[in-house]
Scaffold this motif. Structure first.
Motif, PDB file in Angstrom:
ATOM      1  N   GLU A  17       0.955  -1.241  -0.039  1.00  0.00           N
ATOM      2  CA  GLU A  17      -0.209   0.274   0.033  1.00  0.00           C
ATOM      3  C   GLU A  17       0.850   1.150  -0.093  1.00  0.00           C
ATOM      4  N   GLY A  18       2.193   1.313   0.764  1.00  0.00           N
ATOM      5  CA  GLY A  18       2.872   2.378   0.804  1.00  0.00           C
ATOM      6  C   GLY A  18       2.620   3.276   1.895  1.00  0.00           C
ATOM      7  N   ARG A  19       1.212   3.400   2.302  1.00  0.00           N
ATOM      8  CA  ARG A  19       0.892   4.090   3.328  1.00  0.00           C
ATOM      9  C   ARG A  19      -0.354   3.558   4.087  1.00  0.00           C
ATOM     10  N   VAL A  20      -0.366   3.644   5.359  1.00  0.00           N
ATOM     11  CA  VAL A  20      -1.552   2.869   6.261  1.00  0.00           C
ATOM     12  C   VAL A  20      -1.704   3.638   7.431  1.00  0.00           C
ATOM     13  N   SER A  21      -3.105   4.261   7.475  1.00  0.00           N
ATOM     14  CA  SER A  21      -3.254   5.027   8.593  1.00  0.00           C
ATOM     15  C   SER A  21      -3.354   4.029  10.013  1.00  0.00           C
ATOM     16  N   TYR A  22      -2.817   4.704  11.012  1.00  0.00           N
ATOM     17  CA  TYR A  22      -3.178   3.909  12.292  1.00  0.00           C
ATOM     18  C   TYR A  22      -4.489   3.419  12.630  1.00  0.00           C
ATOM     19  N   ARG A  23      -5.472   4.279  12.526  1.00  0.00           N
ATOM     20  CA  ARG A  23      -6.826   3.824  12.687  1.00  0.00           C
ATOM     21  C   ARG A  23      -7.253   2.408  12.031  1.00  0.00           C
ATOM     22  N   MET A  24      -6.680   2.490  10.741  1.00  0.00           N
ATOM     23  CA  MET A  24      -7.149   1.161   9.912  1.00  0.00           C
ATOM     24  C   MET A  24      -6.298   0.122  10.525  1.00  0.00           C
ATOM     25  N   LEU A  25      -5.007   0.217  10.811  1.00  0.00           N
ATOM     26  CA  LEU A  25      -4.267  -0.998  11.491  1.00  0.00           C
ATOM     27  C   LEU A  25      -4.963  -1.251  12.662  1.00  0.00           C
ATOM     28  N   LYS A  26      -5.276  -0.424  13.689  1.00  0.00           N
ATOM     29  CA  LYS A  26      -6.062  -0.824  14.904  1.00  0.00           C
ATOM     30  C   LYS A  26      -7.270  -1.672  14.633  1.00  0.00           C
ATOM     31  N   ARG A  27      -7.982  -0.981  13.566  1.00  0.00           N
ATOM     32  CA  ARG A  27      -9.257  -1.954  13.198  1.00  0.00           C
ATOM     33  C   ARG A  27      -9.056  -3.087  12.528  1.00  0.00           C
ATOM     34  N   ARG A  28      -8.044  -3.320  11.680  1.00  0.00           N
ATOM     35  CA  ARG A  28      -7.889  -4.568  10.856  1.00  0.00           C
ATOM     36  C   ARG A  28      -7.100  -5.558  11.697  1.00  0.00           C
ATOM     37  N   ASP A  54       2.590  12.898  10.728  1.00  0.00           N
ATOM     38  CA  ASP A  54       1.444  13.634  11.429  1.00  0.00           C
ATOM     39  C   ASP A  54       0.795  13.134  12.523  1.00  0.00           C
ATOM     40  N   GLY A  55       1.472  12.075  13.216  1.00  0.00           N
ATOM     41  CA  GLY A  55       0.826  11.210  14.001  1.00  0.00           C
ATOM     42  C   GLY A  55      -0.409  10.385  13.500  1.00  0.00           C
ATOM     43  N   LYS A  56      -0.554  10.196  12.318  1.00  0.00           N
ATOM     44  CA  LYS A  56      -1.865   9.588  11.820  1.00  0.00           C
ATOM     45  C   LYS A  56      -1.748   8.463  10.705  1.00  0.00           C
ATOM     46  N   VAL A  57      -0.575   8.597  10.136  1.00  0.00           N
ATOM     47  CA  VAL A  57      -0.212   7.533   9.352  1.00  0.00           C
ATOM     48  C   VAL A  57       1.220   7.035   9.042  1.00  0.00           C
ATOM     49  N   LEU A  58       1.600   5.763   9.091  1.00  0.00           N
ATOM     50  CA  LEU A  58       2.613   5.076   8.867  1.00  0.00           C
ATOM     51  C   LEU A  58       3.023   4.871   7.209  1.00  0.00           C
ATOM     52  N   VAL A  59       4.218   5.384   6.883  1.00  0.00           N
ATOM     53  CA  VAL A  59       4.431   5.428   5.647  1.00  0.00           C
ATOM     54  C   VAL A  59       5.637   4.656   5.466  1.00  0.00           C
TER      55      VAL A  59
END
Length: 80
Positions: A17-28, A54-59
């Protein structure tokens, strides 16, 4: 799932994916905050495979592949 298995899955996801939000990682992966912080620490600080945005996304920045060396070492002895 062990932390090693989770780490391998997140690395594969990030590579794809290249980038994943922390919220998505927590949910998945059903992660709590502490588990997410452990994962971030491993990927960002220890392995240097990703950066925080920005404390929101893992790149994904990935590991630089080590290619074969192309330089030649000359002999200190003159050719015969």
């Amino acid at each position: 799932m062990s932390i090693e298995e989770l780490l391998a899955e997140v690395v594969a996801l990030l590579q794809c994916e290249g980038r994943v939000s922390y919220r998505m990682l927590k949910r998945r992966f059903a992660l709590d905050e502490e588990y997410l912080e452990d994962l971030k620490s491993e990927l960002i600080d220890a392995k240097r495979l990703a950066v925080d945005e920005d404390g929101k996304v893992l790149v994904w920045i990935g590991a630089s592949p080590v290619s074969g060396s192309k330089f030649q070492v000359s002999s200190s002895q003159p050719p015969a």
